[in-house]
Design an enzyme around this catalytic site. Structure first.
Site, PDB file in Angstrom:
ATOM      1  N   ASP A 173       0.799  -1.182  -0.012  1.00 49.64           N
ATOM      2  CA  ASP A 173      -0.017   0.089   0.174  1.00 49.64           C
ATOM      3  C   ASP A 173       0.828   1.498  -0.072  1.00 49.64           C
ATOM      4  OD1 ASP A 173      -2.337  -1.716   0.258  1.00 49.64           O
ATOM      5  OD2 ASP A 173      -2.227  -1.780   2.428  1.00 49.64           O
ATOM      6  N   LYS A 216       1.998   2.337  -5.138  1.00 45.78           N
ATOM      7  CA  LYS A 216       2.879   1.687  -6.026  1.00 45.78           C
ATOM      8  C   LYS A 216       2.170   1.932  -7.336  1.00 45.78           C
ATOM      9  CE  LYS A 216       2.785  -2.579  -4.326  1.00 45.78           C
ATOM     10  NZ  LYS A 216       2.293  -2.203  -3.053  1.00 45.78           N
ATOM     11  N   GLY A 258      -4.246  -4.631  -4.029  1.00 50.22           N
ATOM     12  CA  GLY A 258      -5.273  -3.504  -4.075  1.00 50.22           C
ATOM     13  C   GLY A 258      -4.652  -2.448  -4.824  1.00 50.22           C
ATOM     14  N   HIS A 259      -4.690  -2.136  -6.014  1.00 44.18           N
ATOM     15  CA  HIS A 259      -4.025  -1.116  -6.502  1.00 44.18           C
ATOM     16  C   HIS A 259      -4.938   0.146  -7.001  1.00 44.18           C
ATOM     17  CE1 HIS A 259      -0.673  -4.236  -7.094  1.00 44.18           C
ATOM     18  NE2 HIS A 259      -0.669  -3.687  -5.864  1.00 44.18           N
ATOM     19  N   GLN A 319       2.282  -5.917  -2.865  1.00 40.04           N
ATOM     20  CA  GLN A 319       2.697  -6.182  -1.440  1.00 40.04           C
ATOM     21  C   GLN A 319       3.876  -5.384  -1.557  1.00 40.04           C
ATOM     22  OE1 GLN A 319       1.715  -9.501  -3.131  1.00 40.04           O
ATOM     23  NE2 GLN A 319      -0.075  -8.547  -2.790  1.00 40.04           N
ATOM     24  N   ARG A 323      -5.658   0.749   8.155  1.00 41.01           N
ATOM     25  CA  ARG A 323      -4.413   0.243   8.221  1.00 41.01           C
ATOM     26  C   ARG A 323      -3.689   0.958   9.542  1.00 41.01           C
ATOM     27  NH1 ARG A 323      -4.186   2.453   2.209  1.00 41.01           N
ATOM     28  NH2 ARG A 323      -4.796   0.871   1.069  1.00 41.01           N
ATOM     29  N   GLY A 346      -0.155  13.786  -4.261  1.00 45.97           N
ATOM     30  CA  GLY A 346      -1.587  13.731  -4.565  1.00 45.97           C
ATOM     31  C   GLY A 346      -1.797  12.590  -5.266  1.00 45.97           C
TER      32      GLY A 346
HETATM   33  P1  IMO Z   1      -0.755  -4.333  -2.141  1.00 44.95           P
HETATM   34  O1  IMO Z   1      -0.251  -4.818  -3.650  1.00 44.95           O
HETATM   35  C1  IMO Z   1      -0.808  -4.503   1.898  1.00 44.95           C
HETATM   36  C2  IMO Z   1      -0.662  -8.514   3.882  1.00 44.95           C
HETATM   37  C3  IMO Z   1      -2.035  -9.029   4.317  1.00 44.95           C
HETATM   38  C4  IMO Z   1      -1.468 -10.193   5.490  1.00 44.95           C
HETATM   39  C5  IMO Z   1      -0.470 -10.555   4.740  1.00 44.95           C
HETATM   40  C6  IMO Z   1      -0.434 -12.176   4.223  1.00 44.95           C
HETATM   41  O2  IMO Z   1      -2.108  -3.445  -2.516  1.00 44.95           O
HETATM   42  O3  IMO Z   1       0.331  -3.425  -1.542  1.00 44.95           O
HETATM   43  P2  IMO Z   1      -1.944 -12.617   1.699  1.00 44.95           P
HETATM   44  O4  IMO Z   1      -3.280 -12.515   1.658  1.00 44.95           O
HETATM   45  O5  IMO Z   1      -1.063 -12.119   1.284  1.00 44.95           O
HETATM   46  O6  IMO Z   1      -1.623 -14.289   2.436  1.00 44.95           O
HETATM   47  O7  IMO Z   1      -1.665 -11.884   3.507  1.00 44.95           O
HETATM   48  O8  IMO Z   1       0.125  -9.415   3.733  1.00 44.95           O
HETATM   49  N1  IMO Z   1      -1.047  -8.007   2.283  1.00 44.95           N
HETATM   50  C7  IMO Z   1      -1.141  -6.701   1.963  1.00 44.95           C
HETATM   51  N2  IMO Z   1      -0.843  -5.594   2.650  1.00 44.95           N
HETATM   52  N3  IMO Z   1      -0.944  -4.482   0.771  1.00 44.95           N
HETATM   53  C8  IMO Z   1      -0.997  -5.528  -0.066  1.00 44.95           C
HETATM   54  O9  IMO Z   1      -1.177  -5.652  -1.539  1.00 44.95           O
HETATM   55  C9  IMO Z   1      -1.035  -6.897   0.796  1.00 44.95           C
HETATM   56  N4  IMO Z   1      -1.228  -7.994   0.173  1.00 44.95           N
HETATM   57  C10 IMO Z   1      -1.122  -8.727   1.130  1.00 44.95           C
HETATM   58  O10 IMO Z   1      -2.783  -8.151   5.095  1.00 44.95           O
HETATM   59  O11 IMO Z   1      -0.809  -9.180   6.290  1.00 44.95           O
HETATM   60 MG    MG Z   2      -2.967  -1.895  -1.537  1.00 43.27          MG
END
Ligand code: IMO
Ligand code: MG
Length: 427
Positions: free
Chosen positions: A13, A16, A40-41, A226, A307, A417
């Site tokens: 988060d 990216k 979640g992008h 992630q 968060r 922004g």
């Molecule tokens: P983006 O790409 C933030 C976290 C979950 C959990 C851990 C394992 O949007 O940055 P999982 O479902 O992958 O087995 O969960 O990883 N997590 C994320 N946290 N952004 C994400 O993706 C995440 N994808 C998984 O909250 O702590």
């Molecule tokens: Mg995200």
């Protein structure tokens, strides 16, 4: 940017998608290389907000080829839902534009059911996963007994056979270990055979496609999901995801060699957040943390969870620079701190009488660490209109320089922004 990896330098988060969208305007090929619909992008373009889970964000640029690489665990329900949504909004996401690796593993309904059942059974030891079946899908991949690859889906008999043997095991786990309901093979077969037919024209050896594109000098953008601290090897294990979110994962997950990569940009917020459980040394448990959460609207794009928020941690930035070989940082969400009078940056950790400059891999050591903070004046002025480095208030520039110095990495982009043009190129 001939071949650029954009990846998260924190716990996900980091913004990216915003950076990928900005750089994606120049890209010809965009590729997701790991993770799945746990991502979640969110991207804002004009008055439209897009949330991507399964497809590369760079697909917003109509001139790109979109690739789902072999390292991804593909959630076909999320994939087609997203494809339909983007098509309905006028993007051409059809054949010849979207390519899916024949080697990618498929997230099956039993993976999601097992993810959710396993988490529920763990009580306070739960990881706090997104419930998208990521761990169980990667487990089947690594375990090698029941992995379901896209190429298996392309052969009806093979799909039936693999599904039957997998489900025999998964239903036992679901019912006997977790006390959950069993799944029906017929129903899954019907759904996935339909998915397979729709997917067929997009399936190819994406490693060949990507290497050919690189040979032709095309600009390729590798989109990480992630973040570094969620990497299964380098992150805060076991509170991590099940893939290599770090730069090496782009190579294995896309089928290109490390020598083909030119740039590796680590995206980092001007503060930090984490969703899910696990250590977070600079987490704020007071109203300051709540204030940042509200200012930044820090709620998950995939699960809607609030968060956890905290101060920028330079030990983590240094670790991220090290394991990824970052060529620069993209500093996001500067504008969220516009009204915060006094900021803190963690420079190192204190462990008893010792000062730790490097992020400890052992969570039991990390537990005993307390952050050493440097206080920095806030700039208390709006940055949202800044379009060049010189437009930034002096104190905001000082904050950027402090982050560069402590991370030992230069900042190449600053986001002020959510809009595409609210981006500053530095240098
Ligand atoms: P983006 O790409 C933030 C976290 C979950 C959990 C851990 C394992 O949007 O940055 P999982 O479902 O992958 O087995 O969960 O990883 N997590 C994320 N946290 N952004 C994400 O993706 C995440 N994808 C998984 O909250 O702590
Ligand atoms: Mg995200």
């Amino acid at each position: 940017m001939p071949a650029t990896i954009v990846l998260g330098a924190q716990w996900g988060d980091e913004g990216k998608a915003k950076i990928v969208d900005f750089l994606g305007a120049e890209a010809e090929v965009v590729v997701r290389f790991q993770g799945g619909a746990n991502a979640g992008h969110t991207v804002k373009v004009g008055d439209q907000t897009y949330i991507f889970h399964a497809l590369p964000v760079g697909g917003i640029n109509p001139n790109t080829q979109c690739i789902v690489g072999n390292g991804v665990v593909l959630d076909l329900a999320a994939f087609f839902e997203e494809l339909d949504d983007l098509t309905a909004r006028g993007l051409d996401m059809g054949e010849g534009r979207v390519f899916v690796s024949n080697c990618a593993h498929v997230v099956m309904p039993y993976h999601k059911a097992l993810d959710q059942a396993a988490e529920a059974s763990k009580g306070s030891a739960a990881i706090g996963t997104t419930g998208r079946g990521i761990g169980p899908a990667y487990r089947d991949k690594i375990d090698r007994s029941h992995g379901m690859r896209v190429m298996d889906l392309m052969d009806t008999d093979r799909l039936r056979e693999r599904l039957d043997t997998a489900l025999a095991e998964k239903n036992q786990l679901l019912t006997q270990i977790y006390g959950a309901a069993p799944l029906d093979a017929e129903e899954i077969a019907r759904e996935y055979l339909a998915f397979a037919e729709r997917l067929r024209p997009m399936v190819t050896d994406t490693s060949i496609l990507l290497n050919k594109a690189l040979d032709e000098g095309k600009r390729v953008l590798f989109e990480g999901a992630q973040g570094t601290l969620l990497d299964v090897d380098h992150g805060t294990y076991p509170f991590v995801t099940s893939s290599n979110t770090t730069a090496g994962g782009a190579c294995t997950g896309a089928g290109v060699g490390p020598t083909r990569i030119d740039e590796i940009i680590g995206v980092t917020k001007a503060y930090m957040t984490r969703v899910g459980n696990g250590p977070f040394p600079t987490e704020l448990h007071d109203e300051e943390g709540e204030r940042i959460r509200e200012l930044g609207q820090e709620y998950g794009a995939t699960t809607g969870r609030a968060r956890r928020c905290g101060w920028f941690d330079a030990t983590i930035a240094r670790m991220s620079a090290r394991v990824n070989g970052l060529t620069s940082l993209a500093l996001t969400r500067m504008d969220i701190l516009d009204t915060v009078e006094s900021l803190k940056v963690c420079t190192a950790y204190k462990l008893g009488d010792e000062v730790l400059e490097e992020f400890p891999a052992d969570p039991r050591v990390l537990d005993k660490c307390t952050p050493i903070y440097e206080e920095i004046d806030g700039w208390c002025a709006p940055t949202t209109e800044a379009r060049s480095y010189d437009d930034l208030p002096e104190k905001a520039k000082a904050y950027v320089r402090k982050i560069e110095e402590l991370s030992r990495t230069s900042v190449s982009l600053i986001s002020v922004g959510p809009e595409r043009d609210a981006t500053i190129r530095v240098g």
